[in-house]
Design a protein around this motif. Structure first.
Motif, PDB file in Angstrom:
ATOM      1  N   ALA A   1       0.827  -1.214   0.000  1.00 33.10           N
ATOM      2  CA  ALA A   1       0.000   0.000   0.000  1.00 33.10           C
ATOM      3  C   ALA A   1       0.856   1.257   0.000  1.00 33.10           C
ATOM      4  N   THR A   2       1.911   1.279   0.799  1.00 33.69           N
ATOM      5  CA  THR A   2       2.742   2.477   0.881  1.00 33.69           C
ATOM      6  C   THR A   2       3.700   2.584  -0.306  1.00 33.69           C
ATOM      7  N   ALA A   3       4.155   1.447  -0.843  1.00 34.41           N
ATOM      8  CA  ALA A   3       5.029   1.492  -2.020  1.00 34.41           C
ATOM      9  C   ALA A   3       4.298   2.040  -3.233  1.00 34.41           C
ATOM     10  N   LEU A   4       2.994   1.840  -3.283  1.00 29.68           N
ATOM     11  CA  LEU A   4       2.213   2.329  -4.422  1.00 29.68           C
ATOM     12  C   LEU A   4       2.251   3.850  -4.544  1.00 29.68           C
TER      13      LEU A   4
ATOM     14  N   ALA B   1      13.531  -7.909  -9.391  1.00 28.82           N
ATOM     15  CA  ALA B   1      12.099  -8.185  -9.546  1.00 28.82           C
ATOM     16  C   ALA B   1      11.307  -8.251  -8.254  1.00 28.82           C
ATOM     17  N   PHE B   2      11.954  -8.250  -7.088  1.00 31.72           N
ATOM     18  CA  PHE B   2      11.223  -8.547  -5.863  1.00 31.72           C
ATOM     19  C   PHE B   2      11.429  -7.529  -4.747  1.00 31.72           C
ATOM     20  N   THR B   3      11.630  -6.273  -5.100  1.00 37.05           N
ATOM     21  CA  THR B   3      11.547  -5.220  -4.084  1.00 37.05           C
ATOM     22  C   THR B   3      10.124  -4.660  -4.119  1.00 37.05           C
ATOM     23  N   TRP B   4       9.736  -3.979  -3.046  1.00 38.90           N
ATOM     24  CA  TRP B   4       8.386  -3.403  -3.035  1.00 38.90           C
ATOM     25  C   TRP B   4       8.255  -2.287  -4.066  1.00 38.90           C
ATOM     26  N   ALA B   5       9.352  -1.585  -4.326  1.00 38.37           N
ATOM     27  CA  ALA B   5       9.294  -0.558  -5.360  1.00 38.37           C
ATOM     28  C   ALA B   5       9.022  -1.185  -6.725  1.00 38.37           C
ATOM     29  N   ARG B   6       9.667  -2.310  -6.992  1.00 32.77           N
ATOM     30  CA  ARG B   6       9.427  -3.003  -8.265  1.00 32.77           C
ATOM     31  C   ARG B   6       8.002  -3.545  -8.309  1.00 32.77           C
ATOM     32  N   LYS B   7       7.507  -4.025  -7.175  1.00 31.69           N
ATOM     33  CA  LYS B   7       6.131  -4.526  -7.114  1.00 31.69           C
ATOM     34  C   LYS B   7       5.137  -3.413  -7.418  1.00 31.69           C
ATOM     35  N   ALA B   8       5.421  -2.218  -6.909  1.00 33.92           N
ATOM     36  CA  ALA B   8       4.548  -1.089  -7.194  1.00 33.92           C
ATOM     37  C   ALA B   8       4.537  -0.774  -8.685  1.00 33.92           C
ATOM     38  N   GLU B   9       5.696  -0.864  -9.329  1.00 33.05           N
ATOM     39  CA  GLU B   9       5.762  -0.626 -10.774  1.00 33.05           C
ATOM     40  C   GLU B   9       4.923  -1.657 -11.534  1.00 33.05           C
ATOM     41  N   GLN B  10       4.956  -2.891 -11.063  1.00 33.84           N
ATOM     42  CA  GLN B  10       4.151  -3.937 -11.703  1.00 33.84           C
ATOM     43  C   GLN B  10       2.659  -3.641 -11.538  1.00 33.84           C
ATOM     44  N   MET B  11       2.276  -3.169 -10.362  1.00 35.16           N
ATOM     45  CA  MET B  11       0.878  -2.812 -10.140  1.00 35.16           C
ATOM     46  C   MET B  11       0.475  -1.597 -10.972  1.00 35.16           C
ATOM     47  N   ARG B  12       1.415  -0.674 -11.169  1.00 35.44           N
ATOM     48  CA  ARG B  12       1.101   0.478 -12.021  1.00 35.44           C
ATOM     49  C   ARG B  12       0.755   0.008 -13.433  1.00 35.44           C
TER      50      ARG B  12
END
Length: 428
Positions: A29-32, A400-411
């Motif tokens: 939620a916060t990485a987003l 591929a597995f940091t929260w920042a990268r996860k946020a990019e995937q969700m974007r």
């Protein structure tokens, strides 16, 4: 599109001071916020932790209080579990009863803003369980606002040959879990959701075929580099292996100690066991009875930030869990440069790909013990030879597995449901 979408993130479970699902909820939620204008809606139980983390109530987050219903149902769930840390399916069943009231209160608070177009997307991050429906999906569809669900994960079947472990976990309701697929709330949720983010291939397989084109596979877990920032520096010349998890049957701590016995007795290996649970006393006694107590350290429960200090002394994360949904501890070990040795099943089996660690085929208990014993003996011959694999694991997590990268995937998912971009490419 250059502008950031405005997203209402629903994270009923989100807490930076806890672990498991609440930490996933908080972290995502916060990485987003790096990729979107985000307002987080969470449960009132998380309010104080949000404030301690510097969040501003009413500006960056809103706390919803449905405790009048949730608290007594939670107590009922604890009774049905029949033991601390057991009966997880029973707790999920009770949450499925109380959660819709939370979303009704969310709509009461934000419905007018959603209908007025003040949010481009509504995204439910937690609960993670695919068995818990979302009444907001239909309301958002009627308002013309895309609703994103997930990452959903859970419900991995108990593997054959582990029925005794299933009973010891008090998982009586797991025999009936499949009935959730017939619930009308589930079908309505999937029908009205614009995208369903699935955290595992198993969860993706449970999405009905006619809605599967809505699904996007993005593994559930990631790592916060600030929490896991050191590089492992194993101590001494003997193999050091770590275990991190609850001391319960399906996690397999007993299988690990049994597999390691020859090396432990020969002084060629040390085990670092992190975690608490009903098996701890028995495992301690077993180690003493087998004459390996000096080679096995039981650390008990440790704060999340202390875990890396223990893992950082190890060559291997030895983790013979036979029913792991996400496998967050596997990613944390990889981030430190600790090579994972896992059972090739469910979450860990998807995270550990070629060249990043070792996988033992899922089989009977005796087969898993034999597989782990062979792998440990191989590693003990030259622990230093694990270094290239450890470096590759660290690089994969950073990629591929940091929260920042996860946020990019969700974007990418947001851009797709808003019609700004094509559907994201499959994760890989």
């Amino acid at each position: 599109m250059s502008r950031q979408p405005k997203v209402l993130v629903i994270a009923e479970a989100a807490n930076p001071e806890w672990v498991s699902v609440p930490l996933v909820g908080w972290s995502l939620a916060t990485a987003l916020r790096h990729v979107a204008e985000v307002h987080v809606v969470t449960h009132v139980r998380n309010r104080d932790a949000f404030l301690r983390a510097g969040e501003i109530e009413g500006e960056t987050f809103t706390a919803i209080d449905n405790e009048a219903l949730a608290r007594p149902l939670w107590r009922l769930g604890e009774m049905l579990r029949m033991g601390q840390g057991k009966g997880w399916t029973a707790l999920q069943a009770v949450q499925a009863l109380s959660y819709p009231s939370f979303e009704r209160l969310v709509w009461r608070r934000f419905g007018a803003a959603i209908r007025a177009g003040k949010f481009d997307v509504v995204h439910r991050v937690t609960p993670l369980s695919p068995t818990i429906s979302s009444p907001l999906a239909k309301r958002c569809a009627r308002a013309g606002v895309p609703f994103v669900l997930g990452p959903l994960n859970g419900g991995v079947p108990w593997p054959p040959g582990f029925e005794s472990e299933r009973r010891r976990e008090r998982e009586w309701l797991s025999y009936l879990r499949g009935a959730y697929k017939l619930l009308p709330g589930r079908r309505a949720t999937l029908r009205h959701a614009s995208a369903v983010v699935v955290g595992s291939r198993h969860t993706q397989s449970e999405v009905p075929a006619h809605w599967r084109d809505k699904s996007v596979y993005i593994p559930e877990n990631a790592v916060d580099p600030a929490r896991f920032s050191t590089v492992a520096a194993p101590e001494g010349g003997v193999l050091r292996a770590g275990f991190v998890g609850r001391m319960v049957p399906y996690k397999g701590p007993d299988m690990l100690i049994e597999a390691a016995l020859p090396l432990l007795r020969a002084g060629r290996m040390r085990l670092e066991m992190v975690g608490d649970g009903p098996m701890l006393e028995g495992l301690t006694g077993f180690s003493a009875a087998q004459g390996v107590a000096e080679a096995v350290t039981f650390h008990g429960w440790l704060a999340h930030e202390e875990v890396q200090a223990v893992l950082g002394r190890c060559h291997l994360l030895s983790f013979p869990s036979v029913r792991e949904f996400g496998g967050g501890v596997v990613l944390e070990a990889m981030a430190l440069g600790v090579v994972p040795l896992i059972v090739d099943y469910a979450g860990p089996g998807e995270l550990v790909t070629e060249g990043l660690g070792w996988k033992v085929p899922l089989g009977t208990r005796d087969e898993i013990v034999a597989g782990f014993r062979a792998a440990l003996q191989r590693a003990a011959q030259d622990p230093g030879a694990l270094a290239p694999m450890a470096s590759a694991a660290r690089a994969r997590v950073a990629e591929a597995f940091t929260w920042a990268r996860k946020a990019e995937q969700m974007r990418g998912v947001y851009d797709w449901v808003l019609g700004w971009e094509d559907k994201p490419a499959p994760f890989g």
